[in-house]
Write a protein that holds these residues in place. Sequence first.
Motif, PDB file in Angstrom:
ATOM      1  N   TYR A 156       0.832  -1.212   0.000  1.00  0.00           N
ATOM      2  CA  TYR A 156       0.000   0.000   0.000  1.00  0.00           C
ATOM      3  C   TYR A 156       0.862   1.255   0.000  1.00  0.00           C
ATOM      4  O   TYR A 156       1.874   1.344   0.703  1.00  0.00           O
ATOM      5  N   ASN A 157       0.450   2.206  -0.812  1.00  0.00           N
ATOM      6  CA  ASN A 157       1.062   3.523  -0.838  1.00  0.00           C
ATOM      7  C   ASN A 157      -0.010   4.527  -1.248  1.00  0.00           C
ATOM      8  O   ASN A 157      -0.822   4.232  -2.134  1.00  0.00           O
ATOM      9  N   PRO A 158      -0.057   5.693  -0.614  1.00  0.00           N
ATOM     10  CA  PRO A 158      -1.117   6.656  -0.964  1.00  0.00           C
ATOM     11  C   PRO A 158      -0.977   7.246  -2.351  1.00  0.00           C
ATOM     12  O   PRO A 158      -1.935   7.833  -2.871  1.00  0.00           O
ATOM     13  N   ASN A 159       0.203   7.112  -2.974  1.00  0.00           N
ATOM     14  CA  ASN A 159       0.424   7.640  -4.322  1.00  0.00           C
ATOM     15  C   ASN A 159       0.832   6.502  -5.244  1.00  0.00           C
ATOM     16  O   ASN A 159       1.868   5.863  -5.018  1.00  0.00           O
ATOM     17  N   ILE A 160       0.026   6.276  -6.265  1.00  0.00           N
ATOM     18  CA  ILE A 160       0.265   5.175  -7.206  1.00  0.00           C
ATOM     19  C   ILE A 160       0.179   5.716  -8.628  1.00  0.00           C
ATOM     20  O   ILE A 160      -0.721   6.499  -8.957  1.00  0.00           O
ATOM     21  N   HIS A 161       1.099   5.269  -9.443  1.00  0.00           N
ATOM     22  CA  HIS A 161       1.100   5.653 -10.849  1.00  0.00           C
ATOM     23  C   HIS A 161       0.497   4.518 -11.675  1.00  0.00           C
ATOM     24  O   HIS A 161       0.831   3.351 -11.486  1.00  0.00           O
ATOM     25  N   LEU A 162      -0.395   4.869 -12.575  1.00  0.00           N
ATOM     26  CA  LEU A 162      -1.039   3.901 -13.460  1.00  0.00           C
ATOM     27  C   LEU A 162      -0.611   4.160 -14.892  1.00  0.00           C
ATOM     28  O   LEU A 162      -0.794   5.263 -15.413  1.00  0.00           O
ATOM     29  N   LEU A 203      -8.243   6.732  -0.388  1.00  0.00           N
ATOM     30  CA  LEU A 203      -7.199   5.722  -0.187  1.00  0.00           C
ATOM     31  C   LEU A 203      -5.961   5.988  -1.030  1.00  0.00           C
ATOM     32  O   LEU A 203      -4.836   5.926  -0.535  1.00  0.00           O
ATOM     33  N   VAL A 204      -6.174   6.283  -2.314  1.00  0.00           N
ATOM     34  CA  VAL A 204      -5.067   6.329  -3.263  1.00  0.00           C
ATOM     35  C   VAL A 204      -5.231   7.542  -4.171  1.00  0.00           C
ATOM     36  O   VAL A 204      -6.344   7.845  -4.623  1.00  0.00           O
ATOM     37  N   ASN A 205      -4.134   8.201  -4.433  1.00  0.00           N
ATOM     38  CA  ASN A 205      -4.089   9.258  -5.429  1.00  0.00           C
ATOM     39  C   ASN A 205      -3.416   8.713  -6.680  1.00  0.00           C
ATOM     40  O   ASN A 205      -2.221   8.407  -6.670  1.00  0.00           O
ATOM     41  N   PRO A 240       6.363   6.070  -5.893  1.00  0.00           N
ATOM     42  CA  PRO A 240       7.145   4.880  -5.519  1.00  0.00           C
ATOM     43  C   PRO A 240       6.509   3.562  -5.937  1.00  0.00           C
ATOM     44  O   PRO A 240       7.180   2.536  -5.961  1.00  0.00           O
ATOM     45  N   VAL A 241       5.211   3.562  -6.240  1.00  0.00           N
ATOM     46  CA  VAL A 241       4.495   2.334  -6.588  1.00  0.00           C
ATOM     47  C   VAL A 241       3.759   2.572  -7.903  1.00  0.00           C
ATOM     48  O   VAL A 241       3.247   3.669  -8.164  1.00  0.00           O
ATOM     49  N   SER A 242       3.693   1.528  -8.729  1.00  0.00           N
ATOM     50  CA  SER A 242       3.017   1.658 -10.017  1.00  0.00           C
ATOM     51  C   SER A 242       2.175   0.421 -10.299  1.00  0.00           C
ATOM     52  O   SER A 242       2.461  -0.674  -9.804  1.00  0.00           O
ATOM     53  N   LEU A 243       1.142   0.624 -11.097  1.00  0.00           N
ATOM     54  CA  LEU A 243       0.323  -0.449 -11.651  1.00  0.00           C
ATOM     55  C   LEU A 243       0.262  -0.264 -13.160  1.00  0.00           C
ATOM     56  O   LEU A 243       0.445   0.855 -13.671  1.00  0.00           O
TER      57      LEU A 243
END
Length: 519
Positions: A182-188, A222-224, A271-274
């Motif tokens: 989990y991270n509040p900032n995710i790149h798609l 939850l997520v931006n 820091p996290v991506s999907l």
Amino acid sequence: MPICNNNLRLLVGLCFVGLYLLVGVPLWYNLTAVYRAPLPVEYIRSLHEQKFHDVHMVIPVYIKSIVYRFPDVHEAVQVQVNHLLNSRYQFVPWSLQVLPHSEMKGPESENHVISLVLDDFVGYSISYSSKETTVFFDDRSVISNDVPFFVAQTIIEHTFTLELEQLSSDFSRKHETTAISYNPNIHLSVSLLTGDGYPISWEIDSALKEYFTPLRKLLSPLVNFTVDTGITYYNDLNLHILNESQSVTEQDISHAIDLSELSSMNYFEEPVSLNLAIIFPSELTAPSGLQFINNNSTPEDYGNNWKSYVVPQWGVFVINKYPLQRDSKLTGSFLVPIMYQFANDLFQLLGLAKNSGDITHPGVTIDSFKRWTTLRNINKAEETLWSLVKLANSFEQMSIPHEVLTNTTAALDLRLDIIDLLNDPKKGGDLLWNQALALSNQLVKLSETAFFHSEMVQQNFFPQEHKIAVYLPLLGPSSVVIFFGFIKLMKERNQNAKAENEKEDKDSQKSEPSNSTEK
């Protein structure tokens, strides 16, 4: 004159030795000593050994009756709720505060509401778009006084099933293989890949606005999400090598495709991506299409010849059976079903559901996920601070800057603020859980900033023997000269004193005969 000279030399020697011992040695020690901020070690140790000892999360629930008026139904339900929760082991203590509907604060859509509805059967229904749980009861259950038990059982085992499952054991040890961290900032990243170089286009903007934007708004507490899109030519990730298989699973996709090449195409700060990759094969490698996609559609019917695969902790592959033709255009009617499937898979990748499409009431699930994530963030921050303490204790000569102490203290104070929010039975609703989640994200950031301080990460420390080895070439000669000179001076002083005594003895012996003659 020699005596005066010796005394002066002795005084100078004593001054040098005193200056060396009283000024030089303390100055050398202070200049070479590292600053170690006094961390609250014992407090952090107690948090590590007694996890959540000061936490008792309280969730307010409001009851309203549609037909019958039960003035004390909330008290009866509270008794049953307490009985059911006390019969379960709780790794993180939590409870429900059952209140009448009239005491609700804020809009009904932001609070957990239990509606009691008279019907011909006993059952329940959880709303898809809100946090309302409807409990159906009949006249027989009213006569037998079973309504409070039905309500308590429904809201504990169904409405708050995530809390019941996750908080009954050490959830910090659970590892979900599919979901990302989990991270509040995710790149798609949304990519269209084709094995050929024919000019193509797609209406991705309209598809994202129509379906992903509402989902993005739903998940915003939850997520931006930040999103980028792109088309890649002459790259179908060599999916044709799987054509010999009769059926292809997510594991086959993960093992056969090098995802690093696709991931390296995008650069982002999060820091996290999907990823969502929509792939079409090449006419050269798969002229008759990918055989492991068993659809009986024609090459022109793009809307019915694709299959979706979830790749754990990476994203989703949407693999199409047939290659794209020249000047093809992927319209919204083709992309919207893909976005719908990806939305279902997204809940699984975020950890909100165990299986794709498993969420039947996202409003309640997201609310529970906020609370669960807040508690996990508290646990993560405590473990990070404990790692900081262990690191500091392992290297006693390592510097601990004052900034580390400042961030550690701020994190511990912030933890207490979050717990005050969770433990307050008078608070609830989206604003509270959103605030608690935001503060817990900040808590994790503060603890990691303290642990990953530049001087801590680089482990800039100098053991005592290294200090001696470095400064010995400078201090050694001067120390030898001073101490041996002082010893020589003391020896000379003793020799001079001895010589003076011998001279006095000789003089006294010479004077004794002369005195006797005079008599």
